[in-house]
Design an enzyme around this catalytic site. Sequence first.
Site, PDB file in Angstrom:
ATOM      1  N   ASP A 173       0.717  -1.230   0.062  1.00  0.00           N
ATOM      2  CA  ASP A 173      -0.084   0.051  -0.258  1.00  0.00           C
ATOM      3  C   ASP A 173       0.776   1.425   0.200  1.00  0.00           C
ATOM      4  O   ASP A 173       0.400   2.074  -0.473  1.00  0.00           O
ATOM      5  CB  ASP A 173      -0.931  -0.029   1.199  1.00  0.00           C
ATOM      6  N   GLU A 404       3.658  -7.855  11.991  1.00  0.00           N
ATOM      7  CA  GLU A 404       3.151  -7.557  10.572  1.00  0.00           C
ATOM      8  C   GLU A 404       4.204  -7.157   9.879  1.00  0.00           C
ATOM      9  O   GLU A 404       4.449  -7.773   8.742  1.00  0.00           O
ATOM     10  CB  GLU A 404       2.178  -6.381  10.593  1.00  0.00           C
TER      11      GLU A 404
END
Length: 439
Positions: A173, A404
Amino acid sequence: MTSILKSLLSPAHQVLNMNWRNGFTIPTSDLYPFQWNWDSGFIALGHYYEKPSYAIQELSSLFSGQWKNGLLPHIIFHSENEKTYFPNFDFWNSQVNPGAPNKPKSSGITQPAVHGFILEYLLNQNPQDQQLVAFAKSIFPKIVHYHRFLYQYRDPLKEGLFFIYHPWESGRDNSPLWDESLNRIVVAEGDLPPYQRRDTNIANPEERPTKEQYDRYVYLLLLGQKYQYDGREIAQESPFLVQDDMMNAILIKSNQSLINIGKKLDLDTGEIEEWNQQSIASFNTKFWNDQLGLYTSFDLRGGRQIAEKEIGGLIPLFAQIPSQDQAGRIHDYLHNLQINGYYLCPSFDVDSPSFDSCRYWRGPVWPHMNWMIYHGLKHYGFLDTAAQIKADTFEIVDKFGFYEYYEPLKSKANSLVKGYGGDNFSWTASSVIDLIHNP
Ligand code: GLC
């Protein structure tokens, strides 16, 4: 199995079980409380070892959100009561497209098409699993329909390479790759409806996109919505129009997997073979950058390659697209990082001014990316570096937990006690489980 591996396996399964929500798995609680498209593919890999039926349910739930035109959305909002996420289903308002299911609600853009190769990978684990074989037959046409969507709606030049019009589709992203395209978008006061971000309440704002970036994400979302998320006008109007190397490589890999599955299960693969022949040829001519010795994405709006050293340019290894010579150049890039004190593999060029070791996709290491690169390196015979990327993945997860993403610079990581972004992260757990089992 060494003791570090044994000590990782059971907590990894715990993460997956903790994130299981009666039919699908969330990436992590708080930050991402729904089902994400490509996360689910990787998550299915991990579930399959302990709970094969969960792997099947994971993919079935995901495809329950598929649109009539074939689009497989990037988020499936299985719960309409969960209000802590932005942009939620009401902001997406995908019902502007008559083929979007009313239930489950979904976003209007997609993500990397990993499902074909995931399905083949599962079938190879246990070819005798009759439930899985039956499932493969039923989901095969849905995956083909999804790939057809990409070729039909996202390839206006009919090159066999599809475009994305939103950075969120790339799965990477916040990568600096998108900066130039995003900078074409000028958002003036009052151009956007008021909205309230949620991510910066949950995660450290320094590890998240800035306000200007977020406004542009919202702008592109609304552009898609204006054209029912599949209109031809999107390609004509969007300031952000990119053929992403990683997404196209993943599509090629999944096409090949569907061809392999189809041959075994006696399913028609003619259309997929045609797609793939053209895609592979175009990929090599349009995306290879000989100066960098890596593949690059292509800015369709600007009419040129996005000449950066970025992690997506390594994924063609996994799709077996490069020649042995090209693979050697890609390997050199990884080898240099390794000898210069980095964990493999930073998500962006560590020498670039845009490199940011803790902001997501602008530098940190991502375990599921390592999983793909590991398999690619093995295929081309770079066994030492394959072993290194695996060892690095185990080391960071062991030291810092199931996060993450992670700090790539070893000297900086030494002073840290945890990873970055969300904790108890599903695809991190899944990638670790599968790497532990993979010799
Ligand atoms: C972030 C990542 C994306 C991922 C999602 C859920 O948005 O950039 O790739 O799918 O989180 O984990």
